[in-house]
Design a protein around this motif. Structure first.
Motif, PDB file in Angstrom:
ATOM      1  N   UNK A 232      51.689  36.852  14.429  1.00 41.80           N
ATOM      2  CA  UNK A 232      52.744  37.279  15.231  1.00 41.80           C
ATOM      3  C   UNK A 232      52.916  36.582  16.484  1.00 41.80           C
ATOM      4  N   UNK A 233      54.232  36.668  17.000  1.00 46.10           N
ATOM      5  CA  UNK A 233      54.622  36.084  18.329  1.00 46.10           C
ATOM      6  C   UNK A 233      55.019  37.110  19.195  1.00 46.10           C
ATOM      7  N   UNK A 234      54.656  37.105  20.165  1.00 41.75           N
ATOM      8  CA  UNK A 234      54.916  38.049  21.250  1.00 41.75           C
ATOM      9  C   UNK A 234      56.099  37.488  22.005  1.00 41.75           C
ATOM     10  N   UNK A 235      57.169  38.315  22.413  1.00 40.85           N
ATOM     11  CA  UNK A 235      58.435  37.936  22.852  1.00 40.85           C
ATOM     12  C   UNK A 235      58.364  37.392  24.337  1.00 40.85           C
ATOM     13  N   UNK A 236      58.119  35.978  24.508  1.00 39.27           N
ATOM     14  CA  UNK A 236      57.848  35.432  25.865  1.00 39.27           C
ATOM     15  C   UNK A 236      59.126  35.966  27.044  1.00 39.27           C
ATOM     16  N   UNK A 237      60.451  35.862  26.661  1.00 40.57           N
ATOM     17  CA  UNK A 237      61.159  35.732  27.784  1.00 40.57           C
ATOM     18  C   UNK A 237      61.395  37.355  28.141  1.00 40.57           C
ATOM     19  N   UNK A 238      61.307  38.242  27.480  1.00 41.06           N
ATOM     20  CA  UNK A 238      61.078  39.697  27.908  1.00 41.06           C
ATOM     21  C   UNK A 238      59.703  39.942  28.767  1.00 41.06           C
ATOM     22  N   UNK A 239      58.788  39.319  28.324  1.00 37.04           N
ATOM     23  CA  UNK A 239      57.497  39.602  28.976  1.00 37.04           C
ATOM     24  C   UNK A 239      57.332  38.671  30.403  1.00 37.04           C
ATOM     25  N   UNK A 240      58.119  37.775  30.398  1.00 35.93           N
ATOM     26  CA  UNK A 240      58.106  36.764  31.294  1.00 35.93           C
ATOM     27  C   UNK A 240      58.723  37.708  32.580  1.00 35.93           C
ATOM     28  N   UNK A 241      59.851  38.091  32.160  1.00 35.82           N
ATOM     29  CA  UNK A 241      60.715  38.817  33.213  1.00 35.82           C
ATOM     30  C   UNK A 241      59.900  39.988  34.014  1.00 35.82           C
ATOM     31  N   UNK A 242      59.241  40.734  33.083  1.00 34.32           N
ATOM     32  CA  UNK A 242      58.279  41.818  33.765  1.00 34.32           C
ATOM     33  C   UNK A 242      57.214  41.098  34.738  1.00 34.32           C
ATOM     34  N   UNK A 243      56.589  40.009  34.279  1.00 33.21           N
ATOM     35  CA  UNK A 243      55.699  39.412  35.088  1.00 33.21           C
ATOM     36  C   UNK A 243      56.218  38.802  36.378  1.00 33.21           C
ATOM     37  N   UNK A 244      57.407  38.296  36.381  1.00 32.38           N
ATOM     38  CA  UNK A 244      58.038  37.830  37.658  1.00 32.38           C
ATOM     39  C   UNK A 244      58.300  38.790  38.359  1.00 32.38           C
ATOM     40  N   UNK A 245      58.760  39.896  38.062  1.00 33.38           N
ATOM     41  CA  UNK A 245      59.066  41.115  38.801  1.00 33.38           C
ATOM     42  C   UNK A 245      57.708  41.699  39.397  1.00 33.38           C
ATOM     43  N   UNK A 246      56.836  41.550  38.763  1.00 34.83           N
ATOM     44  CA  UNK A 246      55.473  42.178  39.448  1.00 34.83           C
ATOM     45  C   UNK A 246      54.590  40.911  40.141  1.00 34.83           C
ATOM     46  N   UNK A 247      55.187  39.774  40.018  1.00 35.52           N
ATOM     47  CA  UNK A 247      54.362  38.490  40.553  1.00 35.52           C
ATOM     48  C   UNK A 247      52.926  38.320  39.840  1.00 35.52           C
ATOM     49  N   UNK A 248      53.084  38.482  38.388  1.00 34.17           N
ATOM     50  CA  UNK A 248      51.889  38.328  37.745  1.00 34.17           C
ATOM     51  C   UNK A 248      51.720  37.220  36.738  1.00 34.17           C
ATOM     52  N   UNK A 249      50.505  36.722  36.631  1.00 35.50           N
ATOM     53  CA  UNK A 249      50.376  35.302  35.970  1.00 35.50           C
ATOM     54  C   UNK A 249      50.607  35.694  34.499  1.00 35.50           C
ATOM     55  N   UNK A 250      51.394  34.682  33.903  1.00 35.90           N
ATOM     56  CA  UNK A 250      51.608  34.809  32.536  1.00 35.90           C
ATOM     57  C   UNK A 250      50.806  33.701  31.772  1.00 35.90           C
ATOM     58  N   UNK A 251      50.109  33.960  30.925  1.00 35.23           N
ATOM     59  CA  UNK A 251      49.492  32.982  29.964  1.00 35.23           C
ATOM     60  C   UNK A 251      49.850  33.162  28.627  1.00 35.23           C
ATOM     61  N   UNK A 252      50.187  32.118  27.982  1.00 33.43           N
ATOM     62  CA  UNK A 252      50.679  32.184  26.514  1.00 33.43           C
ATOM     63  C   UNK A 252      49.316  31.520  25.693  1.00 33.43           C
ATOM     64  N   UNK A 253      48.875  32.382  25.117  1.00 32.43           N
ATOM     65  CA  UNK A 253      47.650  32.048  24.030  1.00 32.43           C
ATOM     66  C   UNK A 253      48.158  31.603  22.640  1.00 32.43           C
ATOM     67  N   UNK A 254      48.342  30.126  22.657  1.00 33.53           N
ATOM     68  CA  UNK A 254      48.866  29.602  21.405  1.00 33.53           C
ATOM     69  C   UNK A 254      47.767  28.660  20.729  1.00 33.53           C
ATOM     70  N   UNK A 255      46.494  29.354  20.752  1.00 33.04           N
ATOM     71  CA  UNK A 255      45.430  28.661  20.253  1.00 33.04           C
ATOM     72  C   UNK A 255      45.729  28.573  18.695  1.00 33.04           C
ATOM     73  N   UNK A 256      46.295  29.791  17.995  1.00 34.08           N
ATOM     74  CA  UNK A 256      46.418  29.561  16.596  1.00 34.08           C
ATOM     75  C   UNK A 256      47.842  28.804  16.371  1.00 34.08           C
ATOM     76  N   UNK A 257      48.940  29.494  16.815  1.00 35.64           N
ATOM     77  CA  UNK A 257      50.163  28.915  16.382  1.00 35.64           C
ATOM     78  C   UNK A 257      50.944  28.175  17.513  1.00 35.64           C
ATOM     79  N   UNK A 258      50.440  27.976  18.598  1.00 38.24           N
ATOM     80  CA  UNK A 258      51.263  27.323  19.535  1.00 38.24           C
ATOM     81  C   UNK A 258      51.570  25.835  19.160  1.00 38.24           C
ATOM     82  N   UNK A 259      51.264  25.319  18.205  1.00 36.88           N
ATOM     83  CA  UNK A 259      51.634  23.869  17.704  1.00 36.88           C
ATOM     84  C   UNK A 259      52.943  23.992  17.241  1.00 36.88           C
TER      85      UNK A 259
END
Ligand SMILES: *Cc1c(COP(=O)(O)O)cnc(C)c1O
Length: 457
Positions: A232-259
């Motif tokens: 499954x793919x987590x929804x990046x835009x929504x998660x990013x918005x929350x991270x930006x609001x709180x000034x938190x580092x966002x990592x996307x672990x695409x080990x499996x399907x980042x390709x």
């Protein structure tokens, strides 16, 4: 060396012949291993013929991950041009830390990083390295996030109650890494996922706010592109918005399907990727290179240097930081994991890598269509995933997988989601064809028919 190369060719040709004849080996029970194969290291040398015979036995009894019967994990198959690159990397035996020692191989890695950076939307800002696997890529991301949040932690150690967030379906390297870097396993928050295994952004926001109120320091969110069980793919835009609001580092672990970044058809699955702070992808999973080839990128050049560079006059004696890759890597000595991806990429082009990715989704469609059209199966997985989760009749997944493995019929694993256990077929071997997938089901059904009573018992 000449003789050893000849032996190599002879043994690998035998292996290929055996693989063609039978795609899975009879598993040696682990408690019989040391009786069945002479693995003992002795004081005396083992001479040519005996040495060759024992080596042959070892090779021919090793699980065959390259064949059309191996579906067990998130890698499989064998792509000649990638293997060629890896074999040459062994012959050359450079260490990737400096230009002085690795020469043009540094350019090979830099060109890969530059291209992946463009594909993931970091553009010229992207810097990165190749880590020894996806777990270590995630570790590097977490360290950068920690050091950015609290620059003093590198010097004084972690002094506050730092918290990090990841979905309940994410990879187990996240809690391990939290322990490694002094954050602690208890400081990992598992965010609930929806019915398709995707992180629920509202839950993430709620947990962060709760932690802030309790005086914790949220510093890192791990979002997964292709969860280990469901894909499954987590929804990046929504998660990013929350991270930006709180000034938190966002990592996307695409080990499996980042390709999926290589595919026009499927790159929408990581929409918003350019908003992340770091991104990792394993070429040894969907791109089909030999293990391991894991790329970790960030768009914060200062962060990767701050967290990973260290002065060493005995090492860095010529050239600039940009060409001395040891300044941005986890290890000191580092094998050349770039060349196998470069030889593959150079030979098939970016379009060829796209075909490799698309083929896996195609095979997944073939598998899902087959399952859906057959009432003996229950399907648990979803579209746009190369993990196909199902059960056959009422046979327990675990029993069936273990039997198929022990009897050398098929190598496939099982997984769980929300309390349900099922067989997990992964179609990451792009050298497979439609008929290989149909053959998988035929073998499974034939075996189940013969052994049904025993399997249900
Ligand atoms: C496989 C995987 C990893 C770990 O990668 P390794 O190369 O096996 O260390 C991390 N995250 C996800 C989502 C994975 O599927």
């Amino acid at each position: 060396m000449q003789k050893d190369l000849e032996l190599f060719i002879q043994l690998t040709q035998e292996l290929l012949e055996h693989e063609n004849r039978k795609g899975a080996v009879e598993a040696i029970p682990s408690n019989e291993l040391f009786e069945k194969i002479d693995l003992e290291l002795r004081d005396e040398p083992t001479l040519d013929e005996e040495f060759t015979n024992q080596l042959r036995k070892l090779i021919l009894n090793t699980p065959r991950t390259a064949t059309e019967l191996f579906f067990n994990q998130l890698f499989g198959g064998r792509i000649g041009k990638a293997v060629l690159g890896d074999l040459l990397a062994v012959m050359l035996n450079n260490s990737m830390y400096t230009y002085k020692v690795a020469g043009p191989q540094v350019g090979v890695e830099k060109e890969i990083i530059r291209n992946v950076s463009n594909l993931c939307g970091y553009g010229d800002a992207g810097v990165g390295t190749i880590a020894p696997g996806g777990s270590m890529s995630n570790l590097m991301a977490m360290i950068m996030g920690r050091d950015k949040y609290d620059p003093k932690s590198r010097i004084d150690g972690v002094n506050s109650k730092m918290t990090l967030y990841t979905s309940e379906n994410s990879h187990y390297s996240i809690p391990k890494n939290a322990a490694f870097i002094g954050i602690g396993r208890k400081q990992v928050r598992y965010v609930k996922s929806d019915d398709k295994g995707r992180m629920i952004p509202e839950e993430l926001d709620r947990m962060i706010n709760e932690d802030l109120e309790a005086g914790h320091s949220p510093f890192f969110v791990n979002s997964t592109a292709g969860t280990t069980v469901l894909g499954a793919f987590d929804p990046i835009p929504e998660i990013s918005k929350i991270c930006k609001k709180h000034n938190i580092w966002l990592h996307v672990d695409g080990a499996y399907c980042g390709s999926v970044i290589f595919s026009h058809k499927y790159r929408h699955l990581v929409d918003g990727l350019h908003l992340s702070d770091s991104f990792s992808v394993n070429a040894h999973k969907m791109l089909g290179t030999p293990l391991t080839c894991s790329i970790i990128l960030t768009k914060h050049r200062d962060c990767i240097y701050t967290s990973f560079s260290n002065e060493a006059d005995y090492l860095y004696q010529t050239d600039e930081d940009d060409f001395n890759l040891g300044k941005t890597s986890l290890q000191c000595g580092r094998r050349n994991d770039a060349l196998k991806l470069w030889t593959l990429w150079k030979s098939v082009g970016t379009k060829g890598l796209e075909e490799i990715v698309d083929q896996q989704f195609h095979l997944a469609d073939v598998a899902r269509d087959y399952i859906k059209s057959n009432p003996n199966y229950t399907l648990y997985s979803f579209e746009d995933s190369v993990s196909i989760c199902f059960n056959y009749k009422d046979i327990p997944a675990q029993t069936l997988c273990t039997k198929l493995y022990q009897e050398a019929k098929l190598v496939v694993g099982y997984g769980q989601f929300k309390g349900q256990e099922f067989i997990r077929l992964v179609t990451v071997n792009s050298t497979n064809k439609d008929e290989d997938i149909l053959n998988f089901f035929e073998i499974l059904e034939t075996y189940a028919k013969e052994e049904l009573q025993e399997l249900q018992a």
